[in-house]
Design a protein around this motif. Structure first.
Motif, PDB file in Angstrom:
ATOM      1  N   LYS A 152       0.831  -1.204   0.000  1.00  0.00           N
ATOM      2  CA  LYS A 152       0.000   0.000   0.000  1.00  0.00           C
ATOM      3  C   LYS A 152       0.869   1.258   0.000  1.00  0.00           C
ATOM      4  CE  LYS A 152      -4.068  -1.962   2.292  1.00  0.00           C
ATOM      5  NZ  LYS A 152      -4.961  -1.865   3.479  1.00  0.00           N
ATOM      6  N   ASP A 153       1.910   1.242   0.826  1.00  0.00           N
ATOM      7  CA  ASP A 153       2.812   2.397   0.852  1.00  0.00           C
ATOM      8  C   ASP A 153       3.456   2.614  -0.511  1.00  0.00           C
ATOM      9  OD1 ASP A 153       2.279   2.877   3.491  1.00  0.00           O
ATOM     10  OD2 ASP A 153       4.014   1.765   4.247  1.00  0.00           O
ATOM     11  N   ALA A 154       3.755   1.512  -1.213  1.00  0.00           N
ATOM     12  CA  ALA A 154       4.347   1.625  -2.541  1.00  0.00           C
ATOM     13  C   ALA A 154       3.388   2.329  -3.497  1.00  0.00           C
ATOM     14  CB  ALA A 154       4.712   0.241  -3.074  1.00  0.00           C
ATOM     15  N   VAL A 155       2.110   2.024  -3.374  1.00  0.00           N
ATOM     16  CA  VAL A 155       1.118   2.681  -4.232  1.00  0.00           C
ATOM     17  C   VAL A 155       0.975   4.150  -3.849  1.00  0.00           C
ATOM     18  CG1 VAL A 155      -1.324   2.726  -4.893  1.00  0.00           C
ATOM     19  CG2 VAL A 155      -0.135   0.540  -4.639  1.00  0.00           C
ATOM     20  N   TYR A 156       0.857   4.405  -2.554  1.00  0.00           N
ATOM     21  CA  TYR A 156       0.642   5.778  -2.100  1.00  0.00           C
ATOM     22  C   TYR A 156       1.835   6.682  -2.401  1.00  0.00           C
ATOM     23  CZ  TYR A 156      -3.025   3.497   0.682  1.00  0.00           C
ATOM     24  OH  TYR A 156      -4.108   2.760   1.078  1.00  0.00           O
ATOM     25  N   ASP A 157       3.055   6.184  -2.172  1.00  0.00           N
ATOM     26  CA  ASP A 157       4.251   7.031  -2.231  1.00  0.00           C
ATOM     27  C   ASP A 157       4.980   6.973  -3.568  1.00  0.00           C
ATOM     28  OD1 ASP A 157       3.764   7.730   0.386  1.00  0.00           O
ATOM     29  OD2 ASP A 157       5.109   6.225   1.232  1.00  0.00           O
ATOM     30  N   VAL A 158       4.577   6.044  -4.431  1.00  0.00           N
ATOM     31  CA  VAL A 158       5.279   5.925  -5.712  1.00  0.00           C
ATOM     32  C   VAL A 158       4.314   6.032  -6.890  1.00  0.00           C
ATOM     33  CG1 VAL A 158       6.744   4.472  -7.166  1.00  0.00           C
ATOM     34  CG2 VAL A 158       7.123   4.532  -4.679  1.00  0.00           C
ATOM     35  N   VAL A 159       3.311   5.159  -6.904  1.00  0.00           N
ATOM     36  CA  VAL A 159       2.411   5.102  -8.062  1.00  0.00           C
ATOM     37  C   VAL A 159       1.702   6.429  -8.271  1.00  0.00           C
ATOM     38  CG1 VAL A 159       0.368   3.993  -9.047  1.00  0.00           C
ATOM     39  CG2 VAL A 159       2.094   2.613  -7.855  1.00  0.00           C
ATOM     40  N   PHE A 160       1.231   7.043  -7.194  1.00  0.00           N
ATOM     41  CA  PHE A 160       0.535   8.325  -7.343  1.00  0.00           C
ATOM     42  C   PHE A 160       1.473   9.409  -7.877  1.00  0.00           C
ATOM     43  CE2 PHE A 160      -2.705   6.970  -3.922  1.00  0.00           C
ATOM     44  CZ  PHE A 160      -3.558   6.488  -4.902  1.00  0.00           C
ATOM     45  N   TRP A 161       2.746   9.361  -7.495  1.00  0.00           N
ATOM     46  CA  TRP A 161       3.702  10.340  -8.028  1.00  0.00           C
ATOM     47  C   TRP A 161       4.004  10.071  -9.497  1.00  0.00           C
ATOM     48  CZ3 TRP A 161       4.679  14.881  -6.310  1.00  0.00           C
ATOM     49  CH2 TRP A 161       4.566  15.173  -4.956  1.00  0.00           C
ATOM     50  N   TYR A 162       4.061   8.777  -9.855  1.00  0.00           N
ATOM     51  CA  TYR A 162       4.199   8.447 -11.280  1.00  0.00           C
ATOM     52  C   TYR A 162       3.037   9.063 -12.067  1.00  0.00           C
ATOM     53  CZ  TYR A 162       8.001   4.969 -11.217  1.00  0.00           C
ATOM     54  OH  TYR A 162       9.207   4.338 -11.142  1.00  0.00           O
ATOM     55  N   MET A 163       1.833   8.922 -11.531  1.00  0.00           N
ATOM     56  CA  MET A 163       0.648   9.418 -12.222  1.00  0.00           C
ATOM     57  C   MET A 163       0.679  10.945 -12.331  1.00  0.00           C
ATOM     58  SD  MET A 163      -2.171   6.924 -10.394  1.00  0.00           S
ATOM     59  CE  MET A 163      -3.583   7.702 -11.168  1.00  0.00           C
ATOM     60  N   LEU A 164       1.032  11.628 -11.217  1.00  0.00           N
ATOM     61  CA  LEU A 164       1.011  13.088 -11.229  1.00  0.00           C
ATOM     62  C   LEU A 164       2.104  13.654 -12.138  1.00  0.00           C
ATOM     63  CD1 LEU A 164       0.122  15.854 -10.264  1.00  0.00           C
ATOM     64  CD2 LEU A 164       1.507  15.540  -8.205  1.00  0.00           C
ATOM     65  N   VAL A 165       3.335  13.233 -11.927  1.00  0.00           N
ATOM     66  CA  VAL A 165       4.453  13.802 -12.696  1.00  0.00           C
ATOM     67  C   VAL A 165       4.382  13.343 -14.147  1.00  0.00           C
ATOM     68  CG1 VAL A 165       6.958  13.956 -12.901  1.00  0.00           C
ATOM     69  CG2 VAL A 165       5.888  13.949 -10.635  1.00  0.00           C
ATOM     70  N   GLY A 166       4.147  12.033 -14.345  1.00  0.00           N
ATOM     71  CA  GLY A 166       4.074  11.520 -15.714  1.00  0.00           C
ATOM     72  C   GLY A 166       2.927  12.138 -16.489  1.00  0.00           C
ATOM     73  N   GLY A 167       1.754  12.242 -15.844  1.00  0.00           N
ATOM     74  CA  GLY A 167       0.611  12.853 -16.510  1.00  0.00           C
ATOM     75  C   GLY A 167       0.867  14.305 -16.844  1.00  0.00           C
ATOM     76  N   ALA A 168       1.525  15.036 -15.910  1.00  0.00           N
ATOM     77  CA  ALA A 168       1.812  16.451 -16.165  1.00  0.00           C
ATOM     78  C   ALA A 168       2.767  16.619 -17.336  1.00  0.00           C
ATOM     79  CB  ALA A 168       2.400  17.096 -14.910  1.00  0.00           C
ATOM     80  N   VAL A 169       3.778  15.750 -17.439  1.00  0.00           N
ATOM     81  CA  VAL A 169       4.742  15.839 -18.541  1.00  0.00           C
ATOM     82  C   VAL A 169       4.046  15.570 -19.868  1.00  0.00           C
ATOM     83  CG1 VAL A 169       6.770  14.750 -19.573  1.00  0.00           C
ATOM     84  CG2 VAL A 169       6.746  15.275 -17.118  1.00  0.00           C
ATOM     85  N   VAL A 170       3.230  14.519 -19.904  1.00  0.00           N
ATOM     86  CA  VAL A 170       2.515  14.197 -21.143  1.00  0.00           C
ATOM     87  C   VAL A 170       1.562  15.324 -21.518  1.00  0.00           C
ATOM     88  CG1 VAL A 170       0.880  12.603 -22.215  1.00  0.00           C
ATOM     89  CG2 VAL A 170       2.733  11.715 -20.794  1.00  0.00           C
ATOM     90  N   TYR A 171       0.882  15.914 -20.536  1.00  0.00           N
ATOM     91  CA  TYR A 171      -0.046  17.007 -20.816  1.00  0.00           C
ATOM     92  C   TYR A 171       0.683  18.204 -21.425  1.00  0.00           C
ATOM     93  CZ  TYR A 171      -3.599  20.597 -20.201  1.00  0.00           C
ATOM     94  OH  TYR A 171      -4.498  21.609 -20.425  1.00  0.00           O
ATOM     95  N   LEU A 172       1.878  18.491 -20.933  1.00  0.00           N
ATOM     96  CA  LEU A 172       2.650  19.609 -21.492  1.00  0.00           C
ATOM     97  C   LEU A 172       2.973  19.379 -22.966  1.00  0.00           C
ATOM     98  CD1 LEU A 172       5.147  20.395 -18.579  1.00  0.00           C
ATOM     99  CD2 LEU A 172       3.230  21.804 -19.347  1.00  0.00           C
ATOM    100  N   GLY A 196      -4.506  14.296 -12.344  1.00  0.00           N
ATOM    101  CA  GLY A 196      -5.444  14.704 -11.295  1.00  0.00           C
ATOM    102  C   GLY A 196      -5.671  13.599 -10.284  1.00  0.00           C
ATOM    103  N   LEU A 197      -5.853  12.351 -10.788  1.00  0.00           N
ATOM    104  CA  LEU A 197      -6.038  11.228  -9.866  1.00  0.00           C
ATOM    105  C   LEU A 197      -4.799  11.036  -8.985  1.00  0.00           C
ATOM    106  CD1 LEU A 197      -7.774   8.643 -12.246  1.00  0.00           C
ATOM    107  CD2 LEU A 197      -8.812   9.940 -10.371  1.00  0.00           C
ATOM    108  N   GLY A 198      -3.643  11.220  -9.596  1.00  0.00           N
ATOM    109  CA  GLY A 198      -2.413  11.117  -8.807  1.00  0.00           C
ATOM    110  C   GLY A 198      -2.358  12.176  -7.724  1.00  0.00           C
ATOM    111  N   ALA A 199      -2.732  13.406  -8.075  1.00  0.00           N
ATOM    112  CA  ALA A 199      -2.733  14.493  -7.087  1.00  0.00           C
ATOM    113  C   ALA A 199      -3.717  14.205  -5.963  1.00  0.00           C
ATOM    114  CB  ALA A 199      -3.065  15.815  -7.770  1.00  0.00           C
TER     115      ALA A 199
END
Length: 670
Positions: A487-507, A536-539
């Motif tokens: 669970k910690d891996a999802v909270y502390d890693v996967v969500f950051w992948y989603m936020l940062v990765g999604g933001a880069v792709v959006y740019l 957004g889901l990552g955030a």
């Protein structure tokens, strides 16, 4: 990529075998001995006095070697500084113990000779100064401390400046009219001073001297009962005798240079004994037995157990350390990653339960270093220099060997990037071809030239940085999963992948961004919508779970908002990789400037000479400065950006009981 598993060792043996067992463990260098407590049966022995004696003797041996280094320096080959310690067999070490006392006497003799030579050399300048003081008085044919006669007193002294006899008498008469029975003799005269020998009646001597003192007269600091010329001759004879003694002592020091190797061995011998007695002080000992506890790498257990049980009656126990023990850390990696273990250790060794990041870090280390230096010529120089050292110096120390291997791989990477970017001593190929051979030959880039397309290199640097950071997050994901914290891996890693990765792709769906970065594509709005949703889901996930340790909903929300604010640190981390562009361009531009400076005289003989001089000096400075810059900034990207995503460190390095000597090491027994 591994932290070597450790075992706890407990050894119990007869005290009569203590020396032999400890010397075996010292030669093997595989066990870190731990200090243990005392009880009613087992106690600790106080070895402080013995250790102090051994330290003193080791220092004496080093002082003796220093004496030989100053008076009879050892002739060493150019690369001797890179050579490691000399190998020594157990038989050679055992044989030396029979002559250690004789070698210790040699050390004392060298120390005594050095002290005596120093004292004698200090005495000679003092005597030479006396000779210099006597020089103005050499014309005096009586002792400087002349006793006078029954009716007269005599004394010597000097007036400042140059005087004539008539001038002295005139000035003296004007200052002391009553003085009449005075005889003055000028011994010597110069612009600085006039030396006088004065004789006067006993009744007028003091009055005459007082009048002369008003003129600046002063007696010399040192006077002799001898005639100055005789005193000078005596001093010169003493100087000659002292010099002869110095020459004899120096000759004896040279003759003792044949003991240099034994003195080195003596130094190491006492260093080893001091370390051994330090371990003895940690042992639990009874009247007839002793107990040793410590740590040993699990891979070394079978060999050590076999060797100990084959030669001694010992009770051995190997077991796993407790979970809360401060277990020492030793790393074991493959040939490509092992050279950068020192870089990891300089930051911090892995803490309890942490993954060794060396193997993953090594890949990025070589890539980033080569990209920063990015000149094929410089890379080939690094490869040639490091290969030469590794092939030539077979006995090189382990730490230096790893450093040479690391820079060898960095040199290979630099060469590859140089070929991709078209850099070979800058644009030296094209400059030499056009200036001296009137040819259009150039060293063409296999990919592109950063000087011509800097924005392209900047975009690639950012891309490489994003990959580097995401791999760091992946290391954290792996570590958390290995510890069962999915669970910690999802909270502390996967969500950051989603936020940062999604933001880069959006740019990348924004035409303004892609045009500014010189990209030939712009992602579709549909992709942008999906990327925005993922980000957004990552955030939301970060806001919801960053403060999960807090039970207060309000504090949890605030912690979550603060957590999502951490996205700004990712932006600064990605921007940090622009240093890849800066250092890569700096290497090429500076090299190009030096090449241009070298062609100022054109293509004649004079131009060739100037170009050669500027080329050698300029590129030597350039490779030195930018190699240092690449090393520093590559470490910085690893320590701050990469390790900051998953690595805490704090491990204690494995420090086995061994022969930590300066000059010799035990030859490995097959």
């Amino acid at each position: 990529m591994a932290v070597l598993p450790m075992k706890r060792l407990q050894l119990c043996a007869l005290k009569k075998n203590r020396k032999a067992i400890l010397e075996l463990l010292q030669r093997r260098g595989a066990v870190e001995v731990q200090d243990t407590g005392e009880d009613e049966v087992f106690t600790h022995a106080d070895m402080s006095q013995a250790r102090s004696i051994f330290q003193k003797n080791a220092a004496l041996a080093n002082q003796a070697l220093d004496v030989l280094a100053r008076f009879a320096p050892e002739q060493k080959p150019l690369l001797s500084m890179l050579e490691g310690r000399q190998e020594m067999t157990l038989e050679e070490y055992t044989a030396f113990q029979d002559r250690q006392d004789e070698t210790l006497k040699v050390a004392y003799r060298l120390q005594a000779l050095d002290k005596r030579v120093a004292e004698q050399r200090a005495e000679i300048p003092r005597m030479q100064a006396q000779v210099e003081e006597l020089t103005p008085w050499l014309g005096l044919d009586v002792p400087m401390r002349h006793p006078g006669t029954h009716a007269t007193d005599s004394f010597v002294g000097a007036l400042p400046g140059e005087w004539t006899l008539e001038g002295i008498y005139t000035e003296l008469k004007s200052r002391a009219e009553s003085v009449s029975a005075v005889d003055i003799e000028i011994v010597s005269a110069s612009r600085e001073q006039t030396c006088l020998f004065v004789t006067a009646t006993k009744s007028e001597a003091q009055q005459a001297e007082d009048a002369l003192r008003e003129m600046g007269f002063a007696r010399p600091a040192h006077v002799t009962h001898r005639v100055p010329a005789d005193k000078k001759r005596l001093l010169e004879e003493r100087i000659d005798k002292l010099q002869a003694k110095i020459d004899a002592d120096v000759a004896e020091i040279h003759s003792l240079a044949e003991h240099r190797q034994d003195l080195k061995l003596l130094s190491d011998f006492y260093v080893m004994r001091e370390e051994k007695y330090g371990v003895i002080g940690k042992l639990m000992q009874s009247k007839r037995t002793f107990v040793l506890t410590g740590y040993i790498a699990a891979r070394d257990v079978p060999a050590l157990e076999s060797e100990l049980t084959a030669h001694f009656d010992v009770a051995l126990d190997f077991f796993d350390p407790a979970p809360d023990e401060d277990v020492p850390v030793a790393l074991k990696n493959g040939p490509l990653a092992a050279p950068v273990e020192g870089v990891v250790a300089s930051y911090s060794l892995p803490g309890r339960g942490e993954v060794d990041p060396t193997s993953v870090m090594a890949i990025f280390y070589y890539v980033l270093f080569g990209m920063m230096l990015s000149d094929a010529g410089y890379g080939l120089i690094m490869v040639a220099a490091c290969s030469f050292v590794l092939l030539k110096c077979k006995n090189i120390e382990s730490g230096l060997k790893k450093s040479m291997q690391m820079f060898l791989y960095c040199g290979i990477s630099t060469t590859v990037w140089g070929v991709l970017f078209g850099g070979f001593f800058g644009d030296a190929v094209g400059v030499i071809a056009s200036t001296f051979f009137h040819s259009d030959l150039t060293f063409k880039a296999l990919w592109f030239e950063p000087v011509s397309e800097p924005m392209r290199l900047l975009v690639f640097s950012f891309l490489l940085g994003i990959i580097h950071l995401f791999v760091g997050l992946g290391m954290k994901f792996y570590q958390l999963c290995r510890e069962g914290k999915v669970k910690d891996a999802v909270y502390d890693v996967v969500f950051w992948y989603m936020l940062v990765g999604g933001a880069v792709v959006y740019l990348l769906t924004m035409e303004m961004i892609t045009n500014m970065m010189g990209l030939s594509f712009t992602l579709s709005p549909t992709v942008g919508t999906v990327a925005a949703v993922v980000a957004g889901l990552g955030a939301l996930g970060i806001i919801a779970f960053s403060g999960r340790d807090s039970r207060n909903p309000f504090k949890r929300l605030l912690k979550g908002l603060y957590g999502v604010y951490g996205v700004t640190s990712y932006l600064s981390d990605i921007l940090s990789y622009s240093r890849l562009l800066a250092l890569g361009l700096a290497t090429g531009v500076i090299a190009t400037v030096f090449n241009k400076m070298g062609t100022m005289l054109g293509g004649g003989v004079g131009g060739a000479i100037l170009f050669t001089v500027v080329f050698l000096i300029g590129h030597t400075l350039n490779i030195g400065i930018n190699l240092l810059g690449a090393y520093v900034h590559t470490n910085r990207l690893q320590f701050v950006e990469f390790f900051g995503k998953f690595y805490e460190g704090g491990g204690r390095g494995f420090s086995p009981f061994g022969a930590h000597t300066k000059y010799f090491k035990f030859k490995e027994e097959k």
